[in-house]
Design an enzyme around this catalytic site. Sequence first.
Site: not given
Lengths: 339, 339, 339, 339
Positions: C10, C110, C133, C177, C262
């Site tokens: 992202g 990731g 995050d 998240h 966003y």
Amino acid sequence: MKIGILSSGGDCPGINATIRGVGKTAINHYGMEVIGILNGFSGLLYKDVIELTDPSLSGILNLGGTILGTTREKVFRKMITSPDEKDREQIKKCYHELNLDGLVCIGGNGTQLTTWMLSQLGLNVVGIPKTIDNDVYGTDVTFGFDSAVNIATEAIDRLHSTASAHRRVMVIELMGHHAGWITLFAGMAGGADIILLPELGYDMEVILEKIKKRMEVGKAYSIVAVAEGIKIPKRKERPAIYFAREIEKQTGFETRETVLGYIQRGGSPSPYDRNLGTLFGGHAAQLIHEKKFGRMVANIRNEITDVPLKEVAGKLRLVTPDTPLVVQGKKMGISFGVR
Amino acid sequence: MKIGILSSGGDCPGINATIRGVGKTAINHYGMEVIGILNGFSGLLYKDVIELTDPSLSGILNLGGTILGTTREKVFRKMITSPDEKDREQIKKCYHELNLDGLVCIGGNGTQLTTWMLSQLGLNVVGIPKTIDNDVYGTDVTFGFDSAVNIATEAIDRLHSTASAHRRVMVIELMGHHAGWITLFAGMAGGADIILLPELGYDMEVILEKIKKRMEVGKAYSIVAVAEGIKIPKRKERPAIYFAREIEKQTGFETRETVLGYIQRGGSPSPYDRNLGTLFGGHAAQLIHEKKFGRMVANIRNEITDVPLKEVAGKLRLVTPDTPLVVQGKKMGISFGVR
Amino acid sequence: MKIGILSSGGDCPGINATIRGVGKTAINHYGMEVIGILNGFSGLLYKDVIELTDPSLSGILNLGGTILGTTREKVFRKMITSPDEKDREQIKKCYHELNLDGLVCIGGNGTQLTTWMLSQLGLNVVGIPKTIDNDVYGTDVTFGFDSAVNIATEAIDRLHSTASAHRRVMVIELMGHHAGWITLFAGMAGGADIILLPELGYDMEVILEKIKKRMEVGKAYSIVAVAEGIKIPKRKERPAIYFAREIEKQTGFETRETVLGYIQRGGSPSPYDRNLGTLFGGHAAQLIHEKKFGRMVANIRNEITDVPLKEVAGKLRLVTPDTPLVVQGKKMGISFGVR
Amino acid sequence: MKIGILSSGGDCPGINATIRGVGKTAINHYGMEVIGILNGFSGLLYKDVIELTDPSLSGILNLGGTILGTTREKVFRKMITSPDEKDREQIKKCYHELNLDGLVCIGGNGTQLTTWMLSQLGLNVVGIPKTIDNDVYGTDVTFGFDSAVNIATEAIDRLHSTASAHRRVMVIELMGHHAGWITLFAGMAGGADIILLPELGYDMEVILEKIKKRMEVGKAYSIVAVAEGIKIPKRKERPAIYFAREIEKQTGFETRETVLGYIQRGGSPSPYDRNLGTLFGGHAAQLIHEKKFGRMVANIRNEITDVPLKEVAGKLRLVTPDTPLVVQGKKMGISFGVR
């Protein structure tokens, strides 16, 4: 002379600058006594007031919110429109018990209507238009609008980098129940590719074509600015969510929505709004001094002036296809969702 | 049709928005070919140009500076005013070798004068007024001004807390060699107590009295906003330094100065300036399309229009005692340093 | 030596500062040749690369987004975990055809996992943790986090005035998240009254009690900050919408929600993130120079260092009840929705 | 228990967040009674105090300045160091008449020294380090620093466009009498080409060489960040003015200076500083609760802790050639003005 000031309706950057403008002009130039009426029109009924002096008006110029509080005026307006004469007498009684020679009401369309009704009851009122939506009829611009456009534009600026990184469509929903002014001005200033306004409607085919065409010619992403008041099939759904879903479904491009919401109403007013509020406030004080009641302060063609409440109260000022920024946007290839 | 665009003079937020406005309108609406002329008028002489396409104009709307570069046009203007006819022929030759049907010149007062001279040489020119100072004659507002006022006001906002913590006088010097517009608008929006403008002059006694009186009535501090162009005894001294020293010496209050300087010219344009630049740019493209040359785009009473370069070039638009914000400031008790 | 740089996952403010940090250090200090691999790991497969020189890395320090583009790496990771040896050979072949001596992979959890897998294939890789995050295991902080907290806090600041004007409860949903770091830091910095984090869960009774109690003692309004990852009954509903509806229903107080979305990812990085990215980038270049591969750059107890990818890849760093800001918040009377 | 809080020395963003942190923790967690001592140490002598309650501490988290006021403590410190025992008795008398069990002193280096002296007089004191300069010995970071770096970096960001438009050298002077921390962090984050710090000194030849070389390789402009505390020939001259003049004279490039000044101290604290102030405040309350007096709250390697005032008071924390950001900057080709 003794005057009262109240603010009513939704929050809007610049109310305190306006209160300060009325108050400092009234006190320092006209030698008036000034009180602040708390929580909108309800403070008039409950005689919930504070004294306003020059020092008490210092340091509020750049504060968001309102030092006087505000409320929706539904109950109050019902009293005016009630068939029972007693209700109206009650309002007049309160006004006179406060020994007011004039009352300045700061608010949006609803407030201007209520102010006009008070004028018809014989109260010495002056309205000052206030709304981030910029849809008060009779004035070219209201304070709060420039601040809201700044916040909305900054948000669109931020979406550009995120959209570009992923070849996405980003849909951003901005405030404006009836009028698309914020969406038009922030959409144009933020470089949105598609701008959807309640006044102009939209054709989904036109929107989809535009997005597909952009992707075909190699544009990395598309930004869609949409006003919350636009009509969509499900009444309760958020327009941003509706358009994001449809665009993704029908073009296959990853699409994400943002609903900017209440942050458009908050925070410190822009310098433009502070000065506009200051000038509006000063003009309201002058109108009361000159006993020109039943009028709303206005900015018409960049001049601070006033118009009869009778002629403007309750009407909306809307975007039209002839609005210069719409015309200019179309010339540059920006889509407004219509052919 | 083939048109050229150039920017000249000092940096100013919104030049890129304007270039984009001219270019996208010319390309997408009028089907023109567009080139960018680099480094102001010197790019015309050296035929230092780039092609501008719709994609090359994307992503620049919110960028400060200018993608075309800029320079002072002194050498160039001397060529026009030179007694030697050859110099003028050289300019015309360059213009024609570029095959231009029109030339859009974005700049301040000096640039508008040069543009007018080019018009007299028979070139098809249109001027777009650009300056943070807002002193271009013939238009009510120039892009760049709102951005500069935003930066200046934010600086004054910051001084409030520092001044208050120490019972200080803070003097802040803002840009404006001839015109006090930035100082007037930012001073009023920032809640300055004393606002000193080149156009109104000042009486040091009035300034000192105001500061002393504020301290006497218990105000914790005072903020003085002064335009760089104000006349002070020593020509080479910075006005902020002069006033800070005099105020401290003559009142005994700790006084500090800030010279905001070049940061007023830089950074991303405000949404207002982006839209103004976009509308100005679109109007310039339209003027060329309609072969209305020798004119300067203008915003008059909030309408995008145009005026003859002949009537405006080289003149200044200045603050007067009747300027509404001055009148309103005085009513509220703000001092302009004069009786 | 020749190295490659890629960004994956992202968008996040500070990627360009990091790319610049790697590149300028590699070129100017270690005399390396540097290429940028476009669109994440996919650029490695398609050998979609650009040369990076010192001048090409100028002017990007404060830009949002990434000059190299990014993509989700799902396809790529499947190739590594595929039972078919050919897929892995294909990746190695591409890497070697680019003549790389080292590869810097900038990304979140990731990406670090993928980087570790590449390391196991024998590629000379170094990871740099990137996520707004702040949930990458093995480092105390990632760049992008401070920028996101700034945006989120500014939004909460704006809600205060709007909430106060109407005696409202405002619920704001922030990104995260799995981890509540943004909500914790922005909630505390923004003066939220209730802060709801995925890691701590919540008890609706505790939330309602807190709101009712605040109203009882005369507090004008309440602000609730909630992380998007918190578990609510309907999985597909937005937490902000859920909590706003429940609070309004069960307390009777007008409640409004904002989903910031966003805009938390976009725009110019904060100075803190620019410097962190610069230091991370420089350390990555150093690791490659020292042939210390298979490691992730980290900030541990305010020192720039590195950890083995093997030990950190794929793990999450989460808020705990012992996190100092949680402990401190509780002491001050802020509710985390749990007893 | 009853505690007092005071702020002393220069203005700094985050003081109010810290006062709130001390107060809300003391009241809500430890059940203490809390008073605010007005105008620094002078309020202790004149017993000029206000009661601080939980509601009175609401709404100040994001406010610049200090709700308690502040002053320079010179007179007060002389009383402590006076040979006359009476002076010291007077201070103790005042302290005891206020019935204080502990006193929290928020301030910079000077304040920490005074606090240590009070400790030696037997008063139960705790210090909290506060300065935008970040030069308090014993802590890795002070609140106010991040906010100042943000403002300074934004200013440098703005200079880039202006410098680029004219091929100029821009010199910006930032705060820091002894320590170059703001200049180092903002210079690196703002992409300055030359960064001049009091701790490292400078060689004018190195500076000129760097600028000439940049222009030779076609870089459009150069940005020089200089700390106000750097030593230049004329002691009274502003470093920015000195360097701008010398650079222009010796390179022939147009050079302009900006002195950012007091705006670095003002305005709303950054979220980082709000949270740091909150944590510092909470730790101070805890120290008093645990009767750990004579200590200064500190952030060491990202942990909130405390150190003996005895060991830190009056010492400065300075940049060294080993400071990671200096080392990294050099590797990237940024000049620190020394060989």
